[in-house]
Design a protein around this motif. Structure first.
Motif, PDB file in Angstrom:
ATOM      1  N   MET A  34      13.708 -28.904  -0.541  1.00 16.23           N
ATOM      2  CA  MET A  34      12.353 -28.831  -0.008  1.00 16.23           C
ATOM      3  C   MET A  34      11.719 -27.503  -0.419  1.00 16.23           C
ATOM      4  O   MET A  34      12.335 -26.444  -0.266  1.00 16.23           O
ATOM      5  CB  MET A  34      12.352 -28.954   1.517  1.00 16.23           C
ATOM      6  CG  MET A  34      10.950 -28.955   2.135  1.00 16.23           C
ATOM      7  SD  MET A  34      10.973 -28.909   3.948  1.00 16.23           S
ATOM      8  CE  MET A  34      11.735 -30.490   4.322  1.00 16.23           C
ATOM      9  N   ARG A  36       7.777 -25.213  -0.782  1.00 20.15           N
ATOM     10  CA  ARG A  36       6.420 -25.138  -0.239  1.00 20.15           C
ATOM     11  C   ARG A  36       5.624 -24.057  -0.952  1.00 20.15           C
ATOM     12  O   ARG A  36       6.152 -22.996  -1.274  1.00 20.15           O
ATOM     13  CB  ARG A  36       6.457 -24.843   1.268  1.00 20.15           C
ATOM     14  CG  ARG A  36       5.090 -24.809   1.926  1.00 20.15           C
ATOM     15  CD  ARG A  36       5.216 -24.583   3.429  1.00 20.15           C
ATOM     16  NE  ARG A  36       5.792 -23.285   3.734  1.00 20.15           N
ATOM     17  CZ  ARG A  36       5.077 -22.158   3.808  1.00 20.15           C
ATOM     18  NH1 ARG A  36       3.776 -22.183   3.592  1.00 20.15           N
ATOM     19  NH2 ARG A  36       5.672 -21.019   4.108  1.00 20.15           N
ATOM     20  N   TRP A  37       4.334 -24.355  -1.185  1.00 17.86           N
ATOM     21  CA  TRP A  37       3.391 -23.393  -1.730  1.00 17.86           C
ATOM     22  C   TRP A  37       2.151 -23.397  -0.847  1.00 17.86           C
ATOM     23  O   TRP A  37       1.801 -24.425  -0.261  1.00 17.86           O
ATOM     24  CB  TRP A  37       2.985 -23.768  -3.153  1.00 17.86           C
ATOM     25  CG  TRP A  37       4.113 -23.782  -4.126  1.00 17.86           C
ATOM     26  CD1 TRP A  37       4.545 -22.753  -4.904  1.00 17.86           C
ATOM     27  CD2 TRP A  37       4.972 -24.891  -4.435  1.00 17.86           C
ATOM     28  NE1 TRP A  37       5.617 -23.140  -5.676  1.00 17.86           N
ATOM     29  CE2 TRP A  37       5.898 -24.448  -5.415  1.00 17.86           C
ATOM     30  CE3 TRP A  37       5.056 -26.211  -3.982  1.00 17.86           C
ATOM     31  CZ2 TRP A  37       6.887 -25.279  -5.936  1.00 17.86           C
ATOM     32  CZ3 TRP A  37       6.034 -27.039  -4.499  1.00 17.86           C
ATOM     33  CH2 TRP A  37       6.926 -26.575  -5.465  1.00 17.86           C
ATOM     34  N   GLY A  38       1.497 -22.256  -0.746  1.00 16.99           N
ATOM     35  CA  GLY A  38       0.308 -22.209   0.099  1.00 16.99           C
ATOM     36  C   GLY A  38      -0.636 -21.107  -0.304  1.00 16.99           C
ATOM     37  O   GLY A  38      -0.260 -20.133  -0.951  1.00 16.99           O
ATOM     38  N   THR A  43      -2.028 -26.125   1.866  1.00 18.97           N
ATOM     39  CA  THR A  43      -0.573 -26.042   1.962  1.00 18.97           C
ATOM     40  C   THR A  43      -0.012 -27.259   1.244  1.00 18.97           C
ATOM     41  O   THR A  43      -0.503 -28.376   1.412  1.00 18.97           O
ATOM     42  CB  THR A  43      -0.096 -25.976   3.424  1.00 18.97           C
ATOM     43  OG1 THR A  43       1.319 -25.836   3.466  1.00 18.97           O
ATOM     44  CG2 THR A  43      -0.506 -27.216   4.207  1.00 18.97           C
ATOM     45  N   ALA A  45       3.733 -29.162  -0.057  1.00 16.34           N
ATOM     46  CA  ALA A  45       5.188 -29.211   0.074  1.00 16.34           C
ATOM     47  C   ALA A  45       5.740 -30.287  -0.844  1.00 16.34           C
ATOM     48  O   ALA A  45       5.087 -31.304  -1.119  1.00 16.34           O
ATOM     49  CB  ALA A  45       5.587 -29.488   1.521  1.00 16.34           C
ATOM     50  N   GLY A 120       0.798 -32.573   1.641  1.00 15.58           N
ATOM     51  CA  GLY A 120      -0.032 -31.389   1.810  1.00 15.58           C
ATOM     52  C   GLY A 120      -1.457 -31.705   2.180  1.00 15.58           C
ATOM     53  O   GLY A 120      -1.855 -32.865   2.327  1.00 15.58           O
ATOM     54  N   LEU A 198      10.174 -29.354   8.090  1.00 16.66           N
ATOM     55  CA  LEU A 198       8.865 -28.738   7.927  1.00 16.66           C
ATOM     56  C   LEU A 198       7.821 -29.601   8.631  1.00 16.66           C
ATOM     57  O   LEU A 198       7.747 -30.811   8.390  1.00 16.66           O
ATOM     58  CB  LEU A 198       8.518 -28.614   6.442  1.00 16.66           C
ATOM     59  CG  LEU A 198       7.186 -27.937   6.092  1.00 16.66           C
ATOM     60  CD1 LEU A 198       7.195 -26.473   6.515  1.00 16.66           C
ATOM     61  CD2 LEU A 198       6.909 -28.059   4.591  1.00 16.66           C
ATOM     62  N   LEU A 200       3.701 -29.807   9.277  1.00 17.36           N
ATOM     63  CA  LEU A 200       2.396 -29.327   8.826  1.00 17.36           C
ATOM     64  C   LEU A 200       1.314 -29.953   9.691  1.00 17.36           C
ATOM     65  O   LEU A 200       1.074 -31.162   9.607  1.00 17.36           O
ATOM     66  CB  LEU A 200       2.173 -29.692   7.354  1.00 17.36           C
ATOM     67  CG  LEU A 200       3.231 -29.186   6.368  1.00 17.36           C
ATOM     68  CD1 LEU A 200       2.950 -29.727   4.972  1.00 17.36           C
ATOM     69  CD2 LEU A 200       3.281 -27.657   6.354  1.00 17.36           C
ATOM     70  N   GLU A 206      -0.825 -22.986   7.600  1.00 20.46           N
ATOM     71  CA  GLU A 206       0.494 -22.376   7.715  1.00 20.46           C
ATOM     72  C   GLU A 206       1.379 -23.350   8.474  1.00 20.46           C
ATOM     73  O   GLU A 206       0.898 -24.053   9.359  1.00 20.46           O
ATOM     74  CB  GLU A 206       0.430 -21.034   8.459  1.00 20.46           C
ATOM     75  CG  GLU A 206      -0.227 -19.915   7.677  1.00 20.46           C
ATOM     76  CD  GLU A 206       0.570 -19.506   6.452  1.00 20.46           C
ATOM     77  OE1 GLU A 206       1.811 -19.653   6.471  1.00 20.46           O
ATOM     78  OE2 GLU A 206      -0.042 -19.054   5.475  1.00 20.46           O
ATOM     79  N   PRO A 207       2.674 -23.433   8.145  1.00 13.24           N
ATOM     80  CA  PRO A 207       3.536 -24.406   8.818  1.00 13.24           C
ATOM     81  C   PRO A 207       3.549 -24.196  10.338  1.00 13.24           C
ATOM     82  O   PRO A 207       3.652 -23.067  10.820  1.00 13.24           O
ATOM     83  CB  PRO A 207       4.915 -24.130   8.227  1.00 13.24           C
ATOM     84  CG  PRO A 207       4.643 -23.490   6.915  1.00 13.24           C
ATOM     85  CD  PRO A 207       3.395 -22.683   7.105  1.00 13.24           C
ATOM     86  N   ASP A 210       8.993 -24.548  10.709  1.00 12.72           N
ATOM     87  CA  ASP A 210       9.737 -24.484   9.452  1.00 12.72           C
ATOM     88  C   ASP A 210      11.133 -23.981   9.790  1.00 12.72           C
ATOM     89  O   ASP A 210      11.299 -22.805  10.135  1.00 12.72           O
ATOM     90  CB  ASP A 210       9.022 -23.552   8.472  1.00 12.72           C
ATOM     91  CG  ASP A 210       9.668 -23.544   7.093  1.00 12.72           C
ATOM     92  OD1 ASP A 210      10.679 -24.243   6.897  1.00 12.72           O
ATOM     93  OD2 ASP A 210       9.154 -22.829   6.206  1.00 12.72           O
TER      94      ASP A 210
END
Length: 249
Positions: A34, A36-38, A43, A45, A120, A198, A200, A206-207, A210
């Protein structure tokens, strides 16, 4: 083997993956599946299943694009919609699979495939969930298909089908996923702890939650034990079958 699940709720998205990879019973390792980018307005994932070299190559290329100025136009942090993110991930996965198979010749056919779950939200748009196939094409979750699984899907699927409710709370969704994963872990040794979770929340970039769930996690142990006891109680509460009583039909 792998087990990953992505789920759409009214409140947002919930994702869970295992971390076990194996090349036989005597070669078992733990690798994150898994990612994640944000940024300030989004966001994103990703969960991966399939050949480890292929999935790691895809993730590494995605990471480079978020950092290298020359690749900003194809960066996950720059693309304007989640649909375009899914299309770009599908193209990258297809190219990576093709390159790996070409390098390995005839022996590589079918051995280096992978599939992805993409989740996302971009500000001003709906949270979205996609299943991306090795060929690069993809489908999106809907009211009829509100969750996706990749990897070892069959053992945990009946739990999700019976228990899922789009209006359920995040907490109940996590509980449902834990039961699904526990059923899979019990049935297939190639899926293993720890698990990555995770959550969302809609319009929050922001998560909300997590966490990595280790094998010694007390809540997961309680879920596993309680679910086993509940199944035994339900079984014993069913009407008894008799060899001597005439059966209809």
């Amino acid at each position: 083997m792998t087990y990953c699940v992505g789920m759409v709720l009214d409140r947002g998205l919930v994702l869970m993956s295992d971390t076990r990879t194996n090349s036989g019973v005597d070669n078992i390792s733990v690798f994150r599946k898994m990612f994640r980018w944000g940024g300030g307005d989004r966001t994103i994932a990703l969960m991966t299943a399939g050949n480890l070299a292929t999935t790691q190559a895809v993730v590494s290329r995605l990471e480079e694009r978020t950092k290298a100025p020359a690749d900003r136009q194809n960066s996950l942090l720059e693309l304007p919609t989640m649909f375009q993110v899914a299309a770009e991930m599908g193209r990258l996965l297809r190219e990576t699979v093709k390159e790996t198979q070409t390098e390995n010749g005839a022996d590589g056919k079918g051995r280096f495939t992978a599939s992805l779950i993409l989740a996302g939200q971009i500000k001003g748009m709906e949270p979205r969930l996609f299943l991306i196939y090795p060929e690069g094409n993809f489908i999106e979750a809907s009211f009829d298909t509100p969750f996706f699984q990749i990897g070892e899907t069959k053992y945990g699927r009946p739990i999700l089908i019976r228990g899922y409710d789009r209006t359920m709370s995040f907490e109940d969704a996590v509980k449902l996923l834990m039961v699904s994963f526990d059923s899979t872990l019990k049935a297939n040794l190639s899926v293993g702890m720890p698990l990555d979770l995770l959550v969302l929340e809609r319009d929050t970039f922001e998560p909300l939650h997590d966490r990595r769930i280790e094998s010694t996690n007390p809540y997961f142990e309680q879920i596993s034990n309680s679910w086993g006891a509940a199944l035994r109680n339900a079984f014993h509460s069913l009407p008894d079958y008799s060899f001597y009583q005439k059966q209809d039909g």
